[in-house]
Write a protein that holds these residues in place. Structure first.
Motif, mmCIF file in Angstrom:
data_model
loop_
_atom_site.group_PDB
_atom_site.id
_atom_site.type_symbol
_atom_site.label_atom_id
_atom_site.label_comp_id
_atom_site.label_asym_id
_atom_site.label_seq_id
_atom_site.Cartn_x
_atom_site.Cartn_y
_atom_site.Cartn_z
ATOM 1 N N THR A 135 16.777 19.853 4.953
ATOM 2 C CA THR A 135 15.335 19.748 5.189
ATOM 3 C C THR A 135 15.065 18.987 6.475
ATOM 4 O OG1 THR A 135 15.158 17.703 3.915
ATOM 5 C CG2 THR A 135 14.804 19.757 2.717
ATOM 6 N N LEU A 136 13.878 19.159 6.996
ATOM 7 C CA LEU A 136 13.483 18.453 8.217
ATOM 8 C C LEU A 136 13.308 16.963 7.937
ATOM 9 C CD1 LEU A 136 10.837 20.979 9.571
ATOM 10 C CD2 LEU A 136 13.146 20.585 10.460
ATOM 11 N N PRO A 137 13.526 16.132 8.949
ATOM 12 C CA PRO A 137 13.332 14.689 8.765
ATOM 13 C C PRO A 137 11.850 14.328 8.721
ATOM 14 C CG PRO A 137 13.911 15.153 11.034
ATOM 15 C CD PRO A 137 14.002 16.449 10.288
ATOM 16 N N TRP A 138 11.551 13.128 8.231
ATOM 17 C CA TRP A 138 10.198 12.611 8.263
ATOM 18 C C TRP A 138 9.928 12.148 9.675
ATOM 19 C CZ3 TRP A 138 8.346 14.526 4.245
ATOM 20 C CH2 TRP A 138 9.028 14.505 3.030
ATOM 21 N N ARG A 139 8.735 12.473 10.224
ATOM 22 C CA ARG A 139 8.435 12.108 11.613
ATOM 23 C C ARG A 139 7.211 11.207 11.753
ATOM 24 N NH1 ARG A 139 11.840 14.773 14.899
ATOM 25 N NH2 ARG A 139 12.689 16.734 14.198
ATOM 26 N N CYS A 178 0.936 13.479 11.575
ATOM 27 C CA CYS A 178 0.431 13.312 10.204
ATOM 28 C C CYS A 178 -0.381 14.513 9.726
ATOM 29 C CB CYS A 178 -0.383 12.033 10.074
ATOM 30 S SG CYS A 178 0.575 10.518 10.316
ATOM 31 N N THR A 179 0.095 15.706 10.034
ATOM 32 C CA THR A 179 -0.558 16.926 9.570
ATOM 33 C C THR A 179 0.499 17.862 9.010
ATOM 34 O OG1 THR A 179 -0.329 18.040 11.705
ATOM 35 C CG2 THR A 179 -2.364 16.789 11.342
ATOM 36 N N GLY A 180 0.039 18.943 8.414
ATOM 37 C CA GLY A 180 0.950 19.996 7.978
ATOM 38 C C GLY A 180 1.398 19.872 6.534
ATOM 39 N N PRO A 181 2.082 20.906 6.076
ATOM 40 C CA PRO A 181 2.553 20.949 4.687
ATOM 41 C C PRO A 181 3.832 20.126 4.501
ATOM 42 C CG PRO A 181 3.255 22.913 5.825
ATOM 43 C CD PRO A 181 2.405 22.126 6.802
ATOM 44 N N GLY A 182 4.252 20.008 3.273
ATOM 45 C CA GLY A 182 5.512 19.339 2.971
ATOM 46 C C GLY A 182 5.447 17.834 3.012
ATOM 47 N N ILE A 186 0.852 -1.193 0.000
ATOM 48 C CA ILE A 186 0.000 0.000 0.000
ATOM 49 C C ILE A 186 0.889 1.244 0.000
ATOM 50 C CG2 ILE A 186 -1.733 1.285 1.309
ATOM 51 C CD1 ILE A 186 -2.723 -1.336 2.441
ATOM 52 N N ASP A 187 0.497 2.259 -0.745
ATOM 53 C CA ASP A 187 1.234 3.516 -0.775
ATOM 54 C C ASP A 187 1.129 4.223 0.572
ATOM 55 O OD1 ASP A 187 1.531 2.822 -3.421
ATOM 56 O OD2 ASP A 187 0.181 4.351 -4.187
ATOM 57 N N ILE A 188 2.142 5.051 0.887
ATOM 58 C CA ILE A 188 2.136 5.801 2.143
ATOM 59 C C ILE A 188 2.381 7.288 1.865
ATOM 60 C CG2 ILE A 188 2.886 3.841 3.533
ATOM 61 C CD1 ILE A 188 5.685 5.080 3.637
ATOM 62 N N ILE A 189 2.060 8.107 2.850
ATOM 63 C CA ILE A 189 2.338 9.539 2.801
ATOM 64 C C ILE A 189 3.220 9.864 4.002
ATOM 65 C CG2 ILE A 189 1.384 11.872 2.893
ATOM 66 C CD1 ILE A 189 -1.180 10.734 1.662
ATOM 67 N N LEU A 190 4.357 10.517 3.749
ATOM 68 C CA LEU A 190 5.284 10.919 4.807
ATOM 69 C C LEU A 190 4.995 12.346 5.234
ATOM 70 C CD1 LEU A 190 8.601 9.562 3.235
ATOM 71 C CD2 LEU A 190 7.245 8.521 5.057
ATOM 72 N N TYR A 191 5.152 12.595 6.533
ATOM 73 C CA TYR A 191 4.910 13.919 7.106
ATOM 74 C C TYR A 191 6.129 14.357 7.913
ATOM 75 C CZ TYR A 191 0.034 12.746 6.148
ATOM 76 O OH TYR A 191 -1.137 12.377 5.540
ATOM 77 N N ARG A 192 6.322 15.644 8.013
ATOM 78 C CA ARG A 192 7.430 16.187 8.800
ATOM 79 C C ARG A 192 7.005 16.445 10.249
ATOM 80 N NH1 ARG A 192 11.442 16.519 5.314
ATOM 81 N NH2 ARG A 192 11.005 17.057 3.170
ATOM 82 N N THR A 193 5.741 16.223 10.553
ATOM 83 C CA THR A 193 5.212 16.386 11.905
ATOM 84 C C THR A 193 4.958 15.018 12.525
ATOM 85 O OG1 THR A 193 2.932 16.445 11.128
ATOM 86 C CG2 THR A 193 4.084 18.568 11.291
ATOM 87 N N ARG A 194 4.785 14.959 13.846
ATOM 88 C CA ARG A 194 4.550 13.694 14.554
ATOM 89 C C ARG A 194 3.096 13.242 14.486
ATOM 90 N NH1 ARG A 194 8.037 10.649 16.636
ATOM 91 N NH2 ARG A 194 7.191 10.432 18.704
#
Length: 115
Positions: A105-109, A85-89, A75-83
């Motif tokens: 750049t910030l790490p994936w969280r 799963c919200t926000g831009p980027g 299954i495909d996933i979406i990575l977020y820079r916040t803890r």
């Protein structure tokens, strides 16, 4: 006796429908998972594998985040820079594909699944 045969067929069809409905309801209660691993590397080069994460909810990565994520699930996933799963980027990572953060750049969280 055609009336009796007709009633038997109707009763058998109703029982079959009921059994099918119960089977579907029972299976839908099972926790569905994204079959396969999500593997990531932290900023300290520690490799962590999450095997078959749930398809529901937000999944947090290590507190320091990840600089590389490989989606080995089905299954495909979406990575977020916040803890949470919200926000831009965000970044969309298809099944069996990797993503590496860019320099500075910030790490994936966290990540969520696409289902």
């Amino acid at each position: 006796m055609p009336v009796t045969d007709h009633r038997r067929h109707r009763l058998a069809a109703a029982a079959g429908t009921l059994l099918l409905a119960l089977a579907v309801a029972g299976c839908s209660g099972l926790g569905r998972t994204a079959v396969g691993p999500v593997t990531y590397t932290t900023e300290r080069d520690i490799v962590i594998m999450m095997n078959s994460p749930s398809v529901r909810g937000c999944h947090r990565l290590a507190p320091a985040g990840a600089k590389e994520v490989t989606n080995g699930t089905l299954i495909d996933i979406i990575l977020y820079r916040t803890r949470d799963c919200t926000g831009p980027g965000t970044t969309y990572v298809a099944t069996t594909v990797s993503d590496v953060t860019g320099t500075g750049t910030l790490p994936w969280r966290s990540f969520s699944t696409v289902h």
